[in-house]
Design a protein around this motif. Structure first.
Motif, PDB file in Angstrom:
ATOM      1  N   HIS A 197       0.843  -1.204   0.000  1.00 16.09           N
ATOM      2  CA  HIS A 197       0.000   0.000   0.000  1.00 16.09           C
ATOM      3  C   HIS A 197       0.877   1.253   0.000  1.00 16.09           C
ATOM      4  N   PRO A 198       0.479   2.312  -0.728  1.00 12.61           N
ATOM      5  CA  PRO A 198       1.294   3.534  -0.830  1.00 12.61           C
ATOM      6  C   PRO A 198       1.593   4.198   0.513  1.00 12.61           C
ATOM      7  N   ALA A 199       0.774   3.987   1.513  1.00 10.23           N
ATOM      8  CA  ALA A 199       0.995   4.638   2.816  1.00 10.23           C
ATOM      9  C   ALA A 199       2.328   4.235   3.427  1.00 10.23           C
ATOM     10  N   TYR A 200       2.774   3.021   3.141  1.00 12.91           N
ATOM     11  CA  TYR A 200       4.045   2.572   3.710  1.00 12.91           C
ATOM     12  C   TYR A 200       5.219   3.347   3.108  1.00 12.91           C
ATOM     13  N   ARG A 201       5.060   3.815   1.890  1.00 19.43           N
ATOM     14  CA  ARG A 201       6.089   4.665   1.294  1.00 19.43           C
ATOM     15  C   ARG A 201       6.166   5.995   2.056  1.00 19.43           C
ATOM     16  N   GLU A 202       5.002   6.517   2.460  1.00 22.54           N
ATOM     17  CA  GLU A 202       4.967   7.761   3.228  1.00 22.54           C
ATOM     18  C   GLU A 202       5.604   7.554   4.603  1.00 22.54           C
ATOM     19  N   TRP A 203       5.315   6.437   5.244  1.00 22.69           N
ATOM     20  CA  TRP A 203       5.931   6.117   6.536  1.00 22.69           C
ATOM     21  C   TRP A 203       7.456   6.118   6.404  1.00 22.69           C
ATOM     22  N   THR A 204       7.938   5.437   5.374  1.00 21.16           N
ATOM     23  CA  THR A 204       9.386   5.297   5.177  1.00 21.16           C
ATOM     24  C   THR A 204      10.044   6.659   5.001  1.00 21.16           C
ATOM     25  N   ALA A 205       9.440   7.514   4.200  1.00 19.32           N
ATOM     26  CA  ALA A 205       9.993   8.849   3.973  1.00 19.32           C
ATOM     27  C   ALA A 205       9.998   9.666   5.263  1.00 19.32           C
ATOM     28  N   ALA A 206       8.935   9.561   6.052  1.00 16.31           N
ATOM     29  CA  ALA A 206       8.853  10.322   7.299  1.00 16.31           C
ATOM     30  C   ALA A 206       9.946   9.901   8.272  1.00 16.31           C
ATOM     31  N   ILE A 207      10.190   8.599   8.374  1.00 12.44           N
ATOM     32  CA  ILE A 207      11.226   8.087   9.267  1.00 12.44           C
ATOM     33  C   ILE A 207      12.607   8.513   8.775  1.00 12.44           C
ATOM     34  N   GLY A 208      12.838   8.383   7.481  1.00 16.47           N
ATOM     35  CA  GLY A 208      14.120   8.772   6.917  1.00 16.47           C
ATOM     36  C   GLY A 208      14.414  10.244   7.140  1.00 16.47           C
ATOM     37  N   PRO A 215      -2.513   0.883   6.311  1.00 13.37           N
ATOM     38  CA  PRO A 215      -2.122   0.497   7.672  1.00 13.37           C
ATOM     39  C   PRO A 215      -3.273   0.559   8.664  1.00 13.37           C
ATOM     40  N   THR A 216      -4.170   1.520   8.493  1.00 11.90           N
ATOM     41  CA  THR A 216      -5.315   1.635   9.397  1.00 11.90           C
ATOM     42  C   THR A 216      -6.235   0.432   9.252  1.00 11.90           C
ATOM     43  N   GLU A 217      -6.533   0.063   8.018  1.00 12.32           N
ATOM     44  CA  GLU A 217      -7.407  -1.089   7.767  1.00 12.32           C
ATOM     45  C   GLU A 217      -6.801  -2.392   8.291  1.00 12.32           C
ATOM     46  N   SER A 218      -5.484  -2.522   8.158  1.00 10.28           N
ATOM     47  CA  SER A 218      -4.832  -3.788   8.495  1.00 10.28           C
ATOM     48  C   SER A 218      -4.286  -3.823   9.916  1.00 10.28           C
ATOM     49  N   GLY A 219      -4.515  -2.756  10.695  1.00 14.64           N
ATOM     50  CA  GLY A 219      -4.040  -2.735  12.071  1.00 14.64           C
ATOM     51  C   GLY A 219      -2.530  -2.804  12.176  1.00 14.64           C
ATOM     52  N   ALA A 220      -1.815  -2.171  11.249  1.00 12.16           N
ATOM     53  CA  ALA A 220      -0.355  -2.264  11.207  1.00 12.16           C
ATOM     54  C   ALA A 220       0.296  -1.588  12.413  1.00 12.16           C
ATOM     55  N   ARG A 221       1.405  -2.173  12.869  1.00 13.50           N
ATOM     56  CA  ARG A 221       2.204  -1.616  13.963  1.00 13.50           C
ATOM     57  C   ARG A 221       3.684  -1.727  13.588  1.00 13.50           C
ATOM     58  N   ILE A 222       4.445  -0.676  13.858  1.00 14.34           N
ATOM     59  CA  ILE A 222       5.883  -0.702  13.587  1.00 14.34           C
ATOM     60  C   ILE A 222       6.607  -1.280  14.795  1.00 14.34           C
ATOM     61  N   LEU A 223       7.459  -2.263  14.546  1.00 11.67           N
ATOM     62  CA  LEU A 223       8.213  -2.897  15.624  1.00 11.67           C
ATOM     63  C   LEU A 223       9.597  -2.300  15.795  1.00 11.67           C
ATOM     64  N   GLU A 224      10.298  -2.053  14.686  1.00  5.91           N
ATOM     65  CA  GLU A 224      11.683  -1.605  14.763  1.00  5.91           C
ATOM     66  C   GLU A 224      12.067  -0.795  13.537  1.00  5.91           C
ATOM     67  N   VAL A 225      13.103   0.010  13.708  1.00  8.05           N
ATOM     68  CA  VAL A 225      13.803   0.641  12.594  1.00  8.05           C
ATOM     69  C   VAL A 225      15.257   0.199  12.705  1.00  8.05           C
ATOM     70  N   ASN A 226      15.800  -0.355  11.633  1.00 10.58           N
ATOM     71  CA  ASN A 226      17.145  -0.923  11.671  1.00 10.58           C
ATOM     72  C   ASN A 226      18.105  -0.134  10.789  1.00 10.58           C
ATOM     73  N   THR A 260       1.518  -6.465   9.998  1.00  7.80           N
ATOM     74  CA  THR A 260       0.281  -6.051   9.344  1.00  7.80           C
ATOM     75  C   THR A 260      -0.516  -7.276   8.929  1.00  7.80           C
ATOM     76  N   GLN A 261      -1.820  -7.156   8.950  1.00  4.42           N
ATOM     77  CA  GLN A 261      -2.658  -8.262   8.495  1.00  4.42           C
ATOM     78  C   GLN A 261      -2.545  -8.459   6.991  1.00  4.42           C
ATOM     79  N   ASP A 262      -2.379  -7.355   6.275  1.00  2.00           N
ATOM     80  CA  ASP A 262      -2.320  -7.429   4.814  1.00  2.00           C
ATOM     81  C   ASP A 262      -1.576  -6.203   4.292  1.00  2.00           C
ATOM     82  N   PRO A 263      -0.391  -6.369   3.706  1.00  2.00           N
ATOM     83  CA  PRO A 263       0.391  -5.215   3.248  1.00  2.00           C
ATOM     84  C   PRO A 263      -0.236  -4.475   2.076  1.00  2.00           C
ATOM     85  N   THR A 264      -1.236  -5.061   1.422  1.00  2.00           N
ATOM     86  CA  THR A 264      -1.886  -4.381   0.304  1.00  2.00           C
ATOM     87  C   THR A 264      -2.946  -3.398   0.775  1.00  2.00           C
ATOM     88  N   LEU A 265      -3.393  -3.530   2.030  1.00  2.00           N
ATOM     89  CA  LEU A 265      -4.395  -2.636   2.594  1.00  2.00           C
ATOM     90  C   LEU A 265      -3.713  -1.464   3.299  1.00  2.00           C
TER      91      LEU A 265
END
Length: 320
Positions: free
Chosen positions: A242-253, A274-285, A267-272
């Motif tokens: 899902h495009p939202a993960y690209r936005e997350w990545t840019a914000a963290i960077g 993050p809100t729909e799939s209940g996504a949670r970030i565990l780590e940044v490496n 995430t329950q489904d990476p195509t949905l």
């Protein structure tokens, strides 16, 4: 000892016509200087530190610090308590929500992480093994999504699955494990599939022993955590994410000033969304392991060439 990531970079350098100055024998550590035109980068163990500040590296190493930065960005993380900082009542409340994960406040490769803990006694026992300091998080169910950034922006992504084997109706669990262990080692000699106490408990829960012969198509779980260093699988989802993960990545960077890093998400489904799939970030490496994207299932990526092109500013159309 040469790291598999470094070997991949050396092979890419040869294809791109990049000069290499290998200092392994001279320095006694896995160091290579890569040169193109008037530009040079020194890489140790194949780990990419380009643009990585000491401060950002320390924040990424510390799980509590990472959680704090993510909260500042309004990005979702699992509910958590820290011991000995937080109260036992806070721990009891968290456990009341469901199984929890107990991990060291810093560290890599899933080392010393305990999952599926459902009682305060079990948590405190593991905390004691960690020396009395730990981060306890709600166990978020879903797929283990690894996002890889290059130049501070999304580059590739894969789903990581815990180590397992699939029965063929003829081979014992032991033989299936041996075959998969050899495959894991071939893909990355730094990774190992080893039957440990966790594996033995999982087999027991599945009603199996190492000598049993699983049915054809039967999946046999060997690990609880989706860590590739312990024999897990990587399945590419770069095109589907899902495009939202690209936005997350840019914000963290942007917030941490990172060029090359990875984000671990459940995430329950990476195509949905993050809100729909209940996504949670565990780590940044950062720095991070990246080799799995070169042998991920469904699709692979020539990250070694991408990395060298980026850090040495090599034209995209150059390959020999």
């Amino acid at each position: 000892m040469r790291d598999a990531h470094q070997l991949a970079l050396l092979a890419a350098a040869k294809r791109l016509g990049v000069q290499t100055d290998d200092r392994l024998d001279d320095w006694g550590i896995d160091v290579v200087r890569y040169r193109y035109a008037d530009r040079e980068v020194v890489i140790v163990d194949g780990r990419i530190n380009h643009g990585l500040s000491y401060t950002a590296a320390q924040i990424c190493l510390s799980k509590p610090a990472t959680r704090s930065i993510l909260a500042e960005l309004d990005l979702p993380v699992p509910a958590a308590v820290r011991l000995p900082t937080d109260s036992r009542q806070a721990l009891a409340t968290l456990i009341g929500l469901g199984p929890v994960v107990c991990k060291p406040p810093d560290g890599e490769w899933g080392t010393d992480v305990a999952m599926d803990l459902t009682s305060a006694d079990a948590v405190l026992e593991h905390v004691a093994r960690l020396g009395g300091t730990a981060l306890i998080e709600e166990q978020v169910e879903g797929k283990d999504l690894r996002i890889q950034a290059l130049g501070g922006r999304f580059e590739v992504a894969c789903i990581r699955e815990p180590a397992s084997v699939v029965g063929d109706g003829n081979s014992s669990v032991s033989n299936l494990v041996q075959a998969r262990a050899e495959e894991v080692f071939t893909l990355n000699p730094d990774n190992r599939l080893i039957i440990d106490a966790v594996s033995e408990r999982l087999l027991t829960e599945q009603g199996l022993t190492l000598d049993d012969i699983p049915c054809s198509g039967q999946q046999v779980m060997l690990k609880r955590i989706s860590n590739l260093s312990q024999g897990g699988r990587a399945i590419d989802v770069t095109e589907e994410i899902h495009p939202a993960y690209r936005e997350w990545t840019a914000a963290i960077g942007d917030r941490l000033g990172l060029d090359f890093f990875a984000v671990d998400v459940v995430t329950q489904d990476p195509t949905l969304s993050p809100t729909e799939s209940g996504a949670r970030i565990l780590e940044v490496n950062a720095p991070c392991q990246w080799l799995a994207h070169t042998f991920s299932e469904r699709r692979t990526h020539d990250l070694p060439a991408k990395i060298l092109r980026y850090v040495l500013q090599i034209p995209e159309n150059l390959e020999r």
